[in-house]
Design an enzyme around this catalytic site. Sequence first.
Site, PDB file in Angstrom:
ATOM      1  N   HIS A  19     -10.148   6.906   1.750  1.00 20.55           N
ATOM      2  CA  HIS A  19      -9.152   7.056   1.538  1.00 20.55           C
ATOM      3  C   HIS A  19      -9.273   5.736  -0.079  1.00 20.55           C
ATOM      4  O   HIS A  19      -9.883   4.938   0.476  1.00 20.55           O
ATOM      5  CB  HIS A  19      -8.118   6.400   2.607  1.00 20.55           C
ATOM      6  CG  HIS A  19      -8.740   4.783   2.847  1.00 20.55           C
ATOM      7  ND1 HIS A  19      -9.481   5.390   4.275  1.00 20.55           N
ATOM      8  CD2 HIS A  19      -8.071   4.277   2.684  1.00 20.55           C
ATOM      9  CE1 HIS A  19      -9.642   3.834   4.382  1.00 20.55           C
ATOM     10  NE2 HIS A  19      -8.298   3.112   3.451  1.00 20.55           N
ATOM     11  N   ASP A  49       0.601  -1.047  -0.147  1.00 19.11           N
ATOM     12  CA  ASP A  49       0.112  -0.363  -0.204  1.00 19.11           C
ATOM     13  C   ASP A  49       0.520   1.423   0.183  1.00 19.11           C
ATOM     14  O   ASP A  49       0.363   2.028   0.684  1.00 19.11           O
ATOM     15  CB  ASP A  49      -0.986  -0.034   1.488  1.00 19.11           C
ATOM     16  CG  ASP A  49      -1.966  -1.630   1.185  1.00 19.11           C
ATOM     17  OD1 ASP A  49      -1.990  -2.045   0.532  1.00 19.11           O
ATOM     18  OD2 ASP A  49      -3.024  -1.490   2.203  1.00 19.11           O
ATOM     19  N   CYS A  93      -1.468  -2.943   7.662  1.00 20.09           N
ATOM     20  CA  CYS A  93      -1.808  -3.809   6.140  1.00 20.09           C
ATOM     21  C   CYS A  93      -1.273  -4.632   6.342  1.00 20.09           C
ATOM     22  O   CYS A  93      -0.530  -6.050   5.647  1.00 20.09           O
ATOM     23  CB  CYS A  93      -1.550  -3.151   5.488  1.00 20.09           C
ATOM     24  SG  CYS A  93      -3.731  -2.272   5.189  1.00 20.09           S
ATOM     25  N   LYS A 112      -6.794  -4.565  -2.986  1.00 18.86           N
ATOM     26  CA  LYS A 112      -7.730  -5.488  -1.681  1.00 18.86           C
ATOM     27  C   LYS A 112      -8.624  -4.133  -1.210  1.00 18.86           C
ATOM     28  O   LYS A 112      -8.967  -3.322  -1.256  1.00 18.86           O
ATOM     29  CB  LYS A 112      -7.015  -5.887  -0.775  1.00 18.86           C
ATOM     30  CG  LYS A 112      -5.884  -5.142  -0.577  1.00 18.86           C
ATOM     31  CD  LYS A 112      -4.599  -5.111   0.138  1.00 18.86           C
ATOM     32  CE  LYS A 112      -4.153  -4.580   0.900  1.00 18.86           C
ATOM     33  NZ  LYS A 112      -4.565  -3.398   2.274  1.00 18.86           N
TER      34      LYS A 112
END
Length: 199
Positions: free
Chosen positions: A82, A14, A152, A107
Amino acid sequence: MDIDFKKSALIEVDVQNDFCPGGALAVADGDKTAASLNETARRFAAACAPVIATQDWHPRGHCSFASTGRKPAEGETLWPDHCVQGTTGADFYPGLDMNPVTLIVRKGFRPHIDSYSAFFENDRKTPTGLDGFLKSLGIDTVYLGGLATDYCVFFTAMDAIRLKLKVYLLSEASRGVNYPEGSVEKALREMKNSGVTVL
Ligand code: VGL
Ligand code: ZN
């Protein structure tokens, strides 16, 4: 760092504009992860080893957004809007070199399930497909870094351990949200206790 490139993959978690300074869910120094990840990714690419970039990829009105006005379940965290699909915030941070990347895993695109881990969504059972990808390539070791250490990256590391992979956390290439206060330290402790090697 001595890496067995035949059996290892790099997972870049990410590294997106919304998690970098100025973004909707900015992580302090989130942009600083890119240079370090790039260096490692180029070593993987030179060995033709897999480099995976994950991308948080939410539809508008996603269940993880506080703006829905939903009451969070026990232990659940809601976030500012976001990484909305198609927005600049969802784009990879421009400083992240995408040339070495061999697979992008998106995801969090199911409206009613959030997904922190690169392997399974937060119901702990809906797979992203990454496990099958790594298995078919004979990968038994993953190196990982990115954003955010306590969300994450943490859930990806813990799932990787659950899947019996050897896991190395690139701490120089990772930064955390640290919300609530102390959550980065807690995540690091739990990862170490579960067998993650913190580099
Ligand atoms: C993340 C919160 C919400 C992360 C993603 O990438 O760590 N954190 N969505
Ligand atoms: Zn998200």
